[in-house]
Design a protein around this motif. Structure first.
Motif, PDB file in Angstrom:
ATOM      1  N   TYR A 136       1.244  -1.040   0.289  1.00  0.00           N
ATOM      2  CA  TYR A 136      -0.444   0.108  -0.101  1.00  0.00           C
ATOM      3  C   TYR A 136       1.022   1.576  -0.427  1.00  0.00           C
ATOM      4  O   TYR A 136       2.119   1.500   0.062  1.00  0.00           O
ATOM      5  CB  TYR A 136      -1.258   0.155   0.823  1.00  0.00           C
ATOM      6  N   THR A 137       0.113   2.603  -0.299  1.00  0.00           N
ATOM      7  CA  THR A 137       0.959   3.598  -1.123  1.00  0.00           C
ATOM      8  C   THR A 137       1.262   3.858   0.525  1.00  0.00           C
ATOM      9  O   THR A 137      -0.086   3.861   1.930  1.00  0.00           O
ATOM     10  CB  THR A 137       0.631   4.977  -1.417  1.00  0.00           C
ATOM     11  N   LEU A 138       1.670   4.789   1.832  1.00  0.00           N
ATOM     12  CA  LEU A 138       1.833   5.679   2.767  1.00  0.00           C
ATOM     13  C   LEU A 138       0.011   6.671   3.100  1.00  0.00           C
ATOM     14  O   LEU A 138      -0.659   6.546   4.335  1.00  0.00           O
ATOM     15  CB  LEU A 138       2.525   6.628   2.724  1.00  0.00           C
ATOM     16  N   GLU A 172      -0.569   5.797  13.746  1.00  0.00           N
ATOM     17  CA  GLU A 172      -0.059   6.561  14.365  1.00  0.00           C
ATOM     18  C   GLU A 172       1.752   6.621  14.640  1.00  0.00           C
ATOM     19  O   GLU A 172       2.473   7.428  15.126  1.00  0.00           O
ATOM     20  CB  GLU A 172      -0.332   6.579  16.175  1.00  0.00           C
ATOM     21  N   GLY A 173       2.282   5.559  13.770  1.00  0.00           N
ATOM     22  CA  GLY A 173       3.941   5.300  14.182  1.00  0.00           C
ATOM     23  C   GLY A 173       4.157   5.604  12.640  1.00  0.00           C
ATOM     24  O   GLY A 173       5.236   5.204  12.268  1.00  0.00           O
ATOM     25  N   LEU A 174       3.088   6.414  11.781  1.00  0.00           N
ATOM     26  CA  LEU A 174       3.713   6.673  10.204  1.00  0.00           C
ATOM     27  C   LEU A 174       4.036   7.850  10.486  1.00  0.00           C
ATOM     28  O   LEU A 174       3.340   9.361  11.240  1.00  0.00           O
ATOM     29  CB  LEU A 174       2.223   6.807   9.355  1.00  0.00           C
ATOM     30  N   PRO A 175       5.072   8.147   9.732  1.00  0.00           N
ATOM     31  CA  PRO A 175       5.689   9.375   9.909  1.00  0.00           C
ATOM     32  C   PRO A 175       4.672   9.968   8.611  1.00  0.00           C
ATOM     33  O   PRO A 175       4.068  10.465   7.963  1.00  0.00           O
ATOM     34  CB  PRO A 175       7.068   9.187   8.794  1.00  0.00           C
ATOM     35  N   GLU A 180      11.239  10.286   2.085  1.00  0.00           N
ATOM     36  CA  GLU A 180      11.781   9.978   0.845  1.00  0.00           C
ATOM     37  C   GLU A 180      10.237   9.394   0.520  1.00  0.00           C
ATOM     38  O   GLU A 180       9.780   8.913   1.296  1.00  0.00           O
ATOM     39  CB  GLU A 180      12.793   9.168   0.579  1.00  0.00           C
ATOM     40  N   PRO A 181       9.234   8.850  -0.130  1.00  0.00           N
ATOM     41  CA  PRO A 181       8.789   7.978  -0.350  1.00  0.00           C
ATOM     42  C   PRO A 181       8.783   7.029  -0.012  1.00  0.00           C
ATOM     43  O   PRO A 181       9.314   5.748  -0.148  1.00  0.00           O
ATOM     44  CB  PRO A 181       8.351   7.699  -2.113  1.00  0.00           C
ATOM     45  N   MET A 182       7.488   6.658   0.824  1.00  0.00           N
ATOM     46  CA  MET A 182       7.662   5.638   1.341  1.00  0.00           C
ATOM     47  C   MET A 182       5.993   4.207   0.747  1.00  0.00           C
ATOM     48  O   MET A 182       5.853   4.506   0.419  1.00  0.00           O
ATOM     49  CB  MET A 182       7.380   5.618   3.165  1.00  0.00           C
ATOM     50  N   ILE A 183       6.049   3.154   0.945  1.00  0.00           N
ATOM     51  CA  ILE A 183       5.178   2.456   0.900  1.00  0.00           C
ATOM     52  C   ILE A 183       5.605   1.138   2.820  1.00  0.00           C
ATOM     53  O   ILE A 183       6.168   1.720   2.934  1.00  0.00           O
ATOM     54  CB  ILE A 183       5.566   1.415  -0.077  1.00  0.00           C
ATOM     55  N   LEU A 184       3.796   0.937   2.519  1.00  0.00           N
ATOM     56  CA  LEU A 184       3.252  -0.278   3.479  1.00  0.00           C
ATOM     57  C   LEU A 184       3.173  -1.560   2.710  1.00  0.00           C
ATOM     58  O   LEU A 184       2.919  -2.000   1.547  1.00  0.00           O
ATOM     59  CB  LEU A 184       2.147   0.518   4.224  1.00  0.00           C
TER      60      LEU A 184
END
Length: 320
Positions: A136-138, A172-175, A180-184
């Motif tokens: 997934y996207t952030l 709540e732990g997501l920046p 930079e681009p992040m994914i989950l």
């Protein structure tokens, strides 16, 4: 037959250098190994090469020009990249290097564009029928937190060497403002494997050799053992379906999740840090590349030893 190889961003890749030299002896090739790095005086591989060069960072606009200069000056036949960030630069300049007589061991831009984006990698692999972790996207994670199964794995979409990765237990732990681009991704649990593969210049998969990552340090396998199982070759064929233009040496990471089964979560379109184990087990990718460059008949095969064990330790190069 004489061949000159240049190992790019050589750093600590002494094992790779030694594999090329051993392969050249086996193939009766007169090999000269060059190396380059930002600070070759402090690079063990550069110190052990026949000649070493200082180069700028690979994201510096002058990097490609410097590598072209070295290639022309030294009649380089083959450049071997070793880190992910330089792949895009080399891939975009394949033709320019070819015009000066140098083959770069890198896949075309269409392949590099995929493997340097972990979200796109998962998308392409899934479309080719390769099992991958849910990705997934952030932004999707924030907006659909209640629909997702936490914890999830957070990682940079273009990261490497385990940089910036961590598990997050909830939204709540997501920046808030990632640099930079992040994914989950789905958090996989189970034994982890690297599968080193060799695709010849015609696009045929010639070898797929997996090793279980028994212990990892800074993203590279420190202790590993080769294991033969049909599923890994099937996954390798799936990777090639997803990336039909891929050529040469690649490696991909697999976790055998206790529920989802084997899932591919990352591809590196270069020699992996654990390649010396594959070489020791009989998968001589360096020889097969030298054979292609020198016009010799290929000895590539999928005949390698299961149960080959690698236990790495630190060694040193001394000067003065």
């Amino acid at each position: 037959m004489a061949v000159t190889v240049l190992i790019s961003s050589a750093g600590r890749r002494v094992g790779l250098l030694e594999c090329f030299r051993a392969s050249a002896r086996d193939a009766n090739i007169d090999l000269k190994v060059l190396a380059c790095d930002m600070d070759p005086e402090l690079s063990p591989a550069c110190r052990l090469a026949d000649k070493a060069f200082s180069v700028p960072r690979c994201d510096d606009p002058s990097f490609a020009e410097r590598m072209l200069e070295i290639s022309t000056l030294c009649d380089v036949d083959l450049i071997v990249p070793t880190i992910d960030p330089e792949l895009s630069v080399y891939s975009a300049n394949i033709q320019r290097f070819a015009e000066c007589g140098t083959h770069v061991h890198v896949s075309p831009p269409a392949v590099i564009g995929v493997v340097r984006d972990k979200g796109l990698t998962a998308e392409k692999l899934k479309a080719a029928g390769v099992p991958v972790p849910d990705t997934y996207t952030l932004e999707f994670g924030r907006e659909n937190a209640e629909k997702l199964e936490w914890p999830l794995f957070l990682k940079p979409s273009g990261g490497s060497a385990s940089r910036g990765i961590r598990a997050v237990s909830g939204p709540e732990g997501l920046p808030e403002r990632p640099e930079e681009p992040m994914i989950l991704q789905q958090l996989l649990e189970g034994p982890e494997f690297t599968v080193n593969i060799f695709i010849d210049k015609s696009g045929k998969l010639r070898c797929a050799i997996p090793h279980r990552r028994l212990r990892v340090r800074a993203g590279e396998v420190e202790k590993g053992i080769t294991e033969r199982a049909p599923v890994f070759r099937e996954l390798a064929l799936g990777v090639l379906r997803a990336l039909p233009e891929a050529r040469g040496v690649l490696c991909f990471q697999v976790i055998k999740d206790k529920t989802a089964g084997p899932c591919v979560f990352e591809i590196n379109a270069r020699f992996g840090g654990g390649y010396p184990l594959a070489h020791h087990a009989g998968a001589h990718f360096t020889r097969w590349l030298l054979e292609e460059i020198s016009g010799q008949p290929s000895s590539a095969s999928d005949d390698w030893r299961s149960g080959a064990l690698m236990l790495r330790y630190d060694a040193a190069v001394f000067e003065g």
